[in-house]
Scaffold this active site. Structure first.
Site, PDB file in Angstrom:
ATOM      1  N   ALA A   1     100.654 -20.723  34.078  1.00  0.00           N
ATOM      2  CA  ALA A   1     100.641 -21.681  35.191  1.00  0.00           C
ATOM      3  C   ALA A   1     100.405 -20.953  36.509  1.00  0.00           C
ATOM      4  CB  ALA A   1     101.949 -22.468  35.229  1.00  0.00           C
TER       5      ALA A   1
ATOM      6  N   LYS B   1      95.191 -23.783  25.901  1.00  0.00           N
ATOM      7  CA  LYS B   1      94.353 -23.607  27.094  1.00  0.00           C
ATOM      8  C   LYS B   1      93.468 -22.350  27.015  1.00  0.00           C
ATOM      9  CE  LYS B   1      97.376 -26.195  30.219  1.00  0.00           C
ATOM     10  NZ  LYS B   1      98.084 -26.207  31.500  1.00  0.00           N
TER      11      LYS B   1
ATOM     12  N   SER C   1     102.829 -36.754  25.661  1.00  0.00           N
ATOM     13  CA  SER C   1     101.878 -36.605  26.773  1.00  0.00           C
ATOM     14  C   SER C   1     101.715 -37.922  27.538  1.00  0.00           C
ATOM     15  CB  SER C   1     100.510 -36.181  26.234  1.00  0.00           C
ATOM     16  OG  SER C   1      99.567 -36.247  27.276  1.00  0.00           O
TER      17      SER C   1
HETATM   18  P1  NDP Z   1     104.242 -19.254  30.261  1.00  0.00           P
HETATM   19  O1  NDP Z   1     104.937 -19.261  28.947  1.00  0.00           O
HETATM   20  O2  NDP Z   1     102.841 -18.776  30.349  1.00  0.00           O
HETATM   21  O3  NDP Z   1     105.102 -18.354  31.309  1.00  0.00           O
HETATM   22  C1  NDP Z   1     106.477 -18.532  31.413  1.00  0.00           C
HETATM   23  C2  NDP Z   1     107.001 -17.763  32.631  1.00  0.00           C
HETATM   24  O4  NDP Z   1     108.372 -18.113  32.827  1.00  0.00           O
HETATM   25  C3  NDP Z   1     106.950 -16.248  32.493  1.00  0.00           C
HETATM   26  O5  NDP Z   1     106.645 -15.691  33.751  1.00  0.00           O
HETATM   27  C4  NDP Z   1     108.382 -15.909  32.053  1.00  0.00           C
HETATM   28  O6  NDP Z   1     108.790 -14.595  32.430  1.00  0.00           O
HETATM   29  C5  NDP Z   1     109.156 -16.929  32.870  1.00  0.00           C
HETATM   30  N1  NDP Z   1     110.484 -17.255  32.309  1.00  0.00           N
HETATM   31  C6  NDP Z   1     110.766 -17.923  31.161  1.00  0.00           C
HETATM   32  N2  NDP Z   1     112.109 -18.103  31.035  1.00  0.00           N
HETATM   33  C7  NDP Z   1     112.683 -17.542  32.118  1.00  0.00           C
HETATM   34  C8  NDP Z   1     114.029 -17.399  32.577  1.00  0.00           C
HETATM   35  N3  NDP Z   1     115.046 -17.873  31.864  1.00  0.00           N
HETATM   36  N4  NDP Z   1     114.241 -16.790  33.769  1.00  0.00           N
HETATM   37  C9  NDP Z   1     113.221 -16.312  34.497  1.00  0.00           C
HETATM   38  N5  NDP Z   1     111.920 -16.408  34.124  1.00  0.00           N
HETATM   39  C10 NDP Z   1     111.651 -17.008  32.950  1.00  0.00           C
HETATM   40  O7  NDP Z   1     104.410 -20.758  30.816  1.00  0.00           O
HETATM   41  P2  NDP Z   1     103.430 -21.517  31.823  1.00  0.00           P
HETATM   42  O8  NDP Z   1     103.114 -20.589  32.921  1.00  0.00           O
HETATM   43  O9  NDP Z   1     102.309 -22.124  31.059  1.00  0.00           O
HETATM   44  O10 NDP Z   1     104.333 -22.748  32.319  1.00  0.00           O
HETATM   45  C11 NDP Z   1     105.378 -22.590  33.277  1.00  0.00           C
HETATM   46  C12 NDP Z   1     105.926 -23.947  33.692  1.00  0.00           C
HETATM   47  O11 NDP Z   1     104.949 -24.703  34.386  1.00  0.00           O
HETATM   48  C13 NDP Z   1     106.378 -24.839  32.523  1.00  0.00           C
HETATM   49  O12 NDP Z   1     107.623 -25.420  32.871  1.00  0.00           O
HETATM   50  C14 NDP Z   1     105.305 -25.931  32.457  1.00  0.00           C
HETATM   51  O13 NDP Z   1     105.826 -27.138  31.969  1.00  0.00           O
HETATM   52  C15 NDP Z   1     104.925 -26.046  33.931  1.00  0.00           C
HETATM   53  N6  NDP Z   1     103.577 -26.621  34.153  1.00  0.00           N
HETATM   54  C16 NDP Z   1     103.482 -27.824  34.832  1.00  0.00           C
HETATM   55  C17 NDP Z   1     102.261 -28.414  35.077  1.00  0.00           C
HETATM   56  C18 NDP Z   1     102.189 -29.738  35.807  1.00  0.00           C
HETATM   57  O14 NDP Z   1     101.131 -30.388  35.785  1.00  0.00           O
HETATM   58  N7  NDP Z   1     103.231 -30.161  36.498  1.00  0.00           N
HETATM   59  C19 NDP Z   1     100.991 -27.784  34.626  1.00  0.00           C
HETATM   60  C20 NDP Z   1     101.194 -26.500  33.970  1.00  0.00           C
HETATM   61  C21 NDP Z   1     102.444 -25.960  33.732  1.00  0.00           C
HETATM   62  P3  NDP Z   1     108.440 -13.315  31.507  1.00  0.00           P
HETATM   63  O15 NDP Z   1     107.017 -12.958  31.833  1.00  0.00           O
HETATM   64  O16 NDP Z   1     109.419 -12.290  31.935  1.00  0.00           O
HETATM   65  O17 NDP Z   1     108.624 -13.757  30.080  1.00  0.00           O
END
Ligand code: NDP
Length: 270
Positions: free
Chosen positions: A130, A65, A14
């Site tokens: 997110a 979270k 972090s």
């Molecule tokens: P979640 O696990 O809640 O959701 C993941 C999402 O990604 C789902 O919609 C999933 O689809 C989709 N997904 C995963 N793999 C694939 C793939 N290969 N192809 C297409 N879709 C895919 O994760 P979060 O929403 O918590 O986080 C998402 C991203 O945001 C992460 O990379 C995280 O690091 C980043 N983030 C960055 C922040 C920042 O401050 N910059 C703050 C918060 C998050 P499905 O529903 O079909 O499984």
């Protein structure tokens, strides 16, 4: 002295202590900021221990979270709509839950990158935590509409429905994305973590601004967007620093200078 911390599992990598220590130095606020590795099934106990030791506030990252949402005794509107909390302020017996992820993204886009969201068509890829966190602050910028596309279409449809009262939204599966132009594409999937890019038509990029929420490196989505004629391509480092700044302000009522910190972290990564 503000006694602060970030809880997560894992937590080793972090950047939050570095960011908040820089904010403290800039603003003259005295801060002690720790990284706390909470056991997967022991977040609440770790958080209560910290509060009992005089903790004034803390950040919460993956995977806690939603646990933090349940721990908080009151919620801001951002926390309520996100259904997740990344910042808690201790106020006597009250634990105020906030979610600064969306404010962080909007501040990075509008203030740091000069991208006006008003009347723009925004395409969000992904419908996880997110996306839920960024939707309200994005809709508050009055875009023309926000389209949510997800691998599992039903989740995108549900999110679009949940947020329809705040602005124009629609949800569908990734395969339904057409080559019609959009202004901004936000990759809020976790695909980049596995070195992948969401499987969508490249024609949609067509001069759009492309932003990957993932930070810290040139992601596969950024490479893909560049190859397919994005007008500008960014990662989520600015969002990370901006969400931290919003948390810092929530605790201390002091607004730090984010530009200097973004620059310093970029220099470390280069
Ligand atoms: P979640 O696990 O809640 O959701 C993941 C999402 O990604 C789902 O919609 C999933 O689809 C989709 N997904 C995963 N793999 C694939 C793939 N290969 N192809 C297409 N879709 C895919 O994760 P979060 O929403 O918590 O986080 C998402 C991203 O945001 C992460 O990379 C995280 O690091 C980043 N983030 C960055 C922040 C920042 O401050 N910059 C703050 C918060 C998050 P499905 O529903 O079909 O499984």
């Amino acid at each position: 002295m503000y006694k602060l911390a970030v809880f997560g599992n894992p937590i080793k990598h972090s950047l939050s202590p570095k960011i908040h220590t820089s904010f403290a130095r800039q603003t003259g606020v005295r801060v002690e900021y720790a990284k706390i590795l909470a056991p997967i099934d022991g977040f609440s106990q770790s958080a209560y221990d910290f509060i009992n030791q005089g903790g004034n506030g803390f950040n919460i990252t993956v995977p806690f979270k939603i646990n933090a949402f349940n721990l908080a005794t009151t919620h801001t509107i951002n926390a309520q709509t996100a259904g997740a909390v990344n910042t808690i302020k201790v106020n006597g017996n009250e634990l105020i839950g906030e979610n600064t992820d969306g404010i962080g993204l909007v501040n990075d886009l509008t203030k740091n990158l000069g991208i006006d969201l008003h009347d723009k068509i925004v395409l969000i890829l992904g419908a996880g935590g997110a996306t839920r966190g960024i939707l309200l602050p994005l809709l508050q910028q009055n875009p023309k509409r926000i389209m949510i596309a997800n691998r599992t279409a039903s989740k995108a449809v549900k999110l679009a429905k949940d947020f329809a009262k705040f602005g124009k939204t629609c949800g569908f599966g990734l395969e339904k994305i057409k080559d019609d132009p959009v202004d901004i594409i936000i990759n809020a999937t976790s695909a980049s973590l596995g070195g992948e890019t969401p499987d969508i038509t490249s024609g949609v990029v067509n001069n759009a601004v492309c932003y990957d929420l993932m930070y810290g490196q040139q992601t596969p989505f950024m490479d893909w967007a560049k190859t397919n004629n994005a007008s500008m391509v960014f990662n989520g480092l600015g969002m990370l620093v901006e969400q931290a700044a919003a948390a810092f302000e929530f605790w201390s009522e002091k607004q730090p200078d984010t530009q200097a910190v973004i620059k310093a972290i970029k220099a470390l990564n280069d």
